[in-house]
Design a protein around this motif. Structure first.
Motif, PDB file in Angstrom:
ATOM      1  N   PRO A   1       0.837  -1.195   0.000  1.00 14.54           N
ATOM      2  CA  PRO A   1       0.000   0.000   0.000  1.00 14.54           C
ATOM      3  C   PRO A   1       0.880   1.256   0.000  1.00 14.54           C
ATOM      4  O   PRO A   1       1.890   1.309   0.694  1.00 14.54           O
ATOM      5  CB  PRO A   1      -0.798  -0.098   1.310  1.00 14.54           C
ATOM      6  CG  PRO A   1      -0.184  -1.189   2.114  1.00 14.54           C
ATOM      7  CD  PRO A   1       0.854  -1.891   1.292  1.00 14.54           C
ATOM      8  N   CYS A   2       0.500   2.238  -0.802  1.00  9.38           N
ATOM      9  CA  CYS A   2       1.252   3.495  -0.850  1.00  9.38           C
ATOM     10  C   CYS A   2       1.039   4.251   0.461  1.00  9.38           C
ATOM     11  O   CYS A   2      -0.099   4.443   0.885  1.00  9.38           O
ATOM     12  CB  CYS A   2       0.747   4.339  -2.030  1.00  9.38           C
ATOM     13  SG  CYS A   2       1.419   6.015  -2.036  1.00  9.38           S
ATOM     14  N   PRO A   3       2.120   4.687   1.129  1.00 14.28           N
ATOM     15  CA  PRO A   3       1.947   5.413   2.399  1.00 14.28           C
ATOM     16  C   PRO A   3       1.309   6.785   2.203  1.00 14.28           C
ATOM     17  O   PRO A   3       0.733   7.337   3.138  1.00 14.28           O
ATOM     18  CB  PRO A   3       3.370   5.544   2.942  1.00 14.28           C
ATOM     19  CG  PRO A   3       4.295   5.236   1.822  1.00 14.28           C
ATOM     20  CD  PRO A   3       3.527   4.486   0.776  1.00 14.28           C
ATOM     21  N   ALA A   4       1.384   7.341   0.988  1.00 19.03           N
ATOM     22  CA  ALA A   4       0.811   8.669   0.742  1.00 19.03           C
ATOM     23  C   ALA A   4      -0.683   8.596   0.424  1.00 19.03           C
ATOM     24  O   ALA A   4      -1.487   9.336   0.980  1.00 19.03           O
ATOM     25  CB  ALA A   4       1.560   9.370  -0.388  1.00 19.03           C
ATOM     26  N   CYS A   5      -1.084   7.690  -0.480  1.00 19.87           N
ATOM     27  CA  CYS A   5      -2.492   7.681  -0.930  1.00 19.87           C
ATOM     28  C   CYS A   5      -3.201   6.370  -0.646  1.00 19.87           C
ATOM     29  O   CYS A   5      -4.381   6.226  -0.938  1.00 19.87           O
ATOM     30  CB  CYS A   5      -2.571   8.011  -2.413  1.00 19.87           C
ATOM     31  SG  CYS A   5      -2.077   6.653  -3.499  1.00 19.87           S
ATOM     32  N   ASP A   6      -2.488   5.377  -0.103  1.00 21.56           N
ATOM     33  CA  ASP A   6      -3.080   4.105   0.303  1.00 21.56           C
ATOM     34  C   ASP A   6      -3.494   3.198  -0.861  1.00 21.56           C
ATOM     35  O   ASP A   6      -4.097   2.162  -0.639  1.00 21.56           O
ATOM     36  CB  ASP A   6      -4.268   4.330   1.256  1.00 21.56           C
ATOM     37  CG  ASP A   6      -4.400   3.169   2.239  1.00 21.56           C
ATOM     38  OD1 ASP A   6      -3.361   2.620   2.659  1.00 21.56           O
ATOM     39  OD2 ASP A   6      -5.546   2.781   2.552  1.00 21.56           O
ATOM     40  N   SER A   7      -3.198   3.569  -2.098  1.00 23.62           N
ATOM     41  CA  SER A   7      -3.582   2.642  -3.167  1.00 23.62           C
ATOM     42  C   SER A   7      -2.594   1.479  -3.219  1.00 23.62           C
ATOM     43  O   SER A   7      -1.426   1.597  -2.843  1.00 23.62           O
ATOM     44  CB  SER A   7      -3.678   3.351  -4.517  1.00 23.62           C
ATOM     45  OG  SER A   7      -2.499   4.035  -4.792  1.00 23.62           O
ATOM     46  N   ALA A   8      -3.094   0.339  -3.670  1.00 22.29           N
ATOM     47  CA  ALA A   8      -2.293  -0.885  -3.693  1.00 22.29           C
ATOM     48  C   ALA A   8      -1.367  -0.876  -4.909  1.00 22.29           C
ATOM     49  O   ALA A   8      -1.805  -0.648  -6.035  1.00 22.29           O
ATOM     50  CB  ALA A   8      -3.212  -2.101  -3.744  1.00 22.29           C
TER      51      ALA A   8
ATOM     52  N   ARG B   1       7.761   3.763  -7.689  1.00 24.86           N
ATOM     53  CA  ARG B   1       6.865   4.887  -7.408  1.00 24.86           C
ATOM     54  C   ARG B   1       5.424   4.411  -7.467  1.00 24.86           C
ATOM     55  O   ARG B   1       5.097   3.494  -8.210  1.00 24.86           O
ATOM     56  CB  ARG B   1       7.069   6.007  -8.441  1.00 24.86           C
ATOM     57  CG  ARG B   1       8.345   6.760  -8.174  1.00 24.86           C
ATOM     58  CD  ARG B   1       8.476   8.027  -9.011  1.00 24.86           C
ATOM     59  NE  ARG B   1       9.702   8.721  -8.623  1.00 24.86           N
ATOM     60  CZ  ARG B   1       9.801   9.530  -7.561  1.00 24.86           C
ATOM     61  NH1 ARG B   1       8.734   9.815  -6.818  1.00 24.86           N
ATOM     62  NH2 ARG B   1      10.957  10.089  -7.252  1.00 24.86           N
ATOM     63  N   CYS B   2       4.586   5.073  -6.669  1.00 28.04           N
ATOM     64  CA  CYS B   2       3.166   4.734  -6.645  1.00 28.04           C
ATOM     65  C   CYS B   2       2.551   4.986  -8.012  1.00 28.04           C
ATOM     66  O   CYS B   2       2.741   6.055  -8.592  1.00 28.04           O
ATOM     67  CB  CYS B   2       2.457   5.566  -5.584  1.00 28.04           C
ATOM     68  SG  CYS B   2       0.665   5.372  -5.612  1.00 28.04           S
ATOM     69  N   GLY B   3       1.799   4.012  -8.538  1.00 33.53           N
ATOM     70  CA  GLY B   3       1.149   4.142  -9.834  1.00 33.53           C
ATOM     71  C   GLY B   3       0.066   5.203  -9.840  1.00 33.53           C
ATOM     72  O   GLY B   3      -0.306   5.707 -10.894  1.00 33.53           O
ATOM     73  N   THR B   4      -0.451   5.541  -8.680  1.00 36.31           N
ATOM     74  CA  THR B   4      -1.550   6.505  -8.601  1.00 36.31           C
ATOM     75  C   THR B   4      -1.041   7.924  -8.355  1.00 36.31           C
ATOM     76  O   THR B   4      -1.341   8.838  -9.115  1.00 36.31           O
ATOM     77  CB  THR B   4      -2.531   6.109  -7.473  1.00 36.31           C
ATOM     78  OG1 THR B   4      -2.968   4.781  -7.730  1.00 36.31           O
ATOM     79  CG2 THR B   4      -3.726   7.049  -7.416  1.00 36.31           C
ATOM     80  N   CYS B   5      -0.250   8.111  -7.279  1.00 35.74           N
ATOM     81  CA  CYS B   5       0.121   9.484  -6.890  1.00 35.74           C
ATOM     82  C   CYS B   5       1.593   9.798  -7.166  1.00 35.74           C
ATOM     83  O   CYS B   5       2.040  10.917  -6.935  1.00 35.74           O
ATOM     84  CB  CYS B   5      -0.201   9.733  -5.417  1.00 35.74           C
ATOM     85  SG  CYS B   5       0.961   8.961  -4.267  1.00 35.74           S
ATOM     86  N   LYS B   6       2.359   8.790  -7.643  1.00 33.59           N
ATOM     87  CA  LYS B   6       3.765   8.974  -8.023  1.00 33.59           C
ATOM     88  C   LYS B   6       4.711   9.198  -6.851  1.00 33.59           C
ATOM     89  O   LYS B   6       5.888   9.499  -7.048  1.00 33.59           O
ATOM     90  CB  LYS B   6       3.968  10.127  -9.045  1.00 33.59           C
ATOM     91  CG  LYS B   6       3.042  10.067 -10.250  1.00 33.59           C
ATOM     92  CD  LYS B   6       3.273   8.833 -11.073  1.00 33.59           C
ATOM     93  CE  LYS B   6       2.263   8.724 -12.204  1.00 33.59           C
ATOM     94  NZ  LYS B   6       2.092   7.343 -12.656  1.00 33.59           N
TER      95      LYS B   6
HETATM   96 ZN   LIG Z   1       0.214   6.799  -3.835  1.00 35.19          ZN
END
Ligand SMILES: [Zn+2]
Length: 152
Positions: free
Chosen positions: A15-22, A35-40
């Protein structure tokens, strides 16, 4: 914040610590930052034990991980396994980026215990490059486990 990560057939779900997306960290890219696929946002290196969720996930993790994989074979009814859980979590945090600490529930995934010839639990097997390099059994503190696996 979860206390354990899970696998799918291709990687570890983080889980992304910034936006929680998997996010999936592919087994072949373990040890590298992504990097997070959603929020980078930059994703941290996994620092929690990883619960293996199927036989295929296990096979792929062992075969594809560039890092050593230390597997804890355990069961809910086993007292020493329960005592071991916090030590295993400590070891996962200490070895973050240098080794993967994975757990196999021997009751949920009996096929893996059979192919790996597990007799007593908790049992620990260290795999590198798709092959078993060492195994041991019984409770051990985090430092001892990492020393045994030569992940200092
Ligand atoms: Zn994220």
């Amino acid at each position: 914040m979860s206390e354990i990560l899970e696998t799918d057939s291709r990687g570890i779900i983080l889980p992304c610590p910034a936006c929680d997306s998997a996010n999936r960290i592919a087994f072949a890219r373990l040890g590298q930052k992504g990097r997070c696929g959603t929020c980078k946002a930059e994703l941290p290196l996994p620092a929690l034990p990883v619960e293996v969720t199927s036989d295929v996930d296990f096979t792929n993790l062992i075969a594809q991980s560039p890092l050593p994989v230390i597997v804890d074979f355990w069961a809910a009814w086993c007292g020493p396994c329960q005592m071991m859980a916090p030590e295993f979590a400590k070891a996962a945090a200490k070895a973050s980026g240098r080794a993967v600490l994975a757990k196999v529930n021997t009751e949920k995934l009996p096929g893996i215990s059979n192919t790996q010839r597990i007799q007593g639990i908790p049992a620990f097997i260290c795999y590198q490059g798709g092959r078993e390099v060492n195994r041991t059994t019984g409770f051990q503190p985090a430092e001892k486990l990492l020393g045994w696996a030569e992940v200092e």
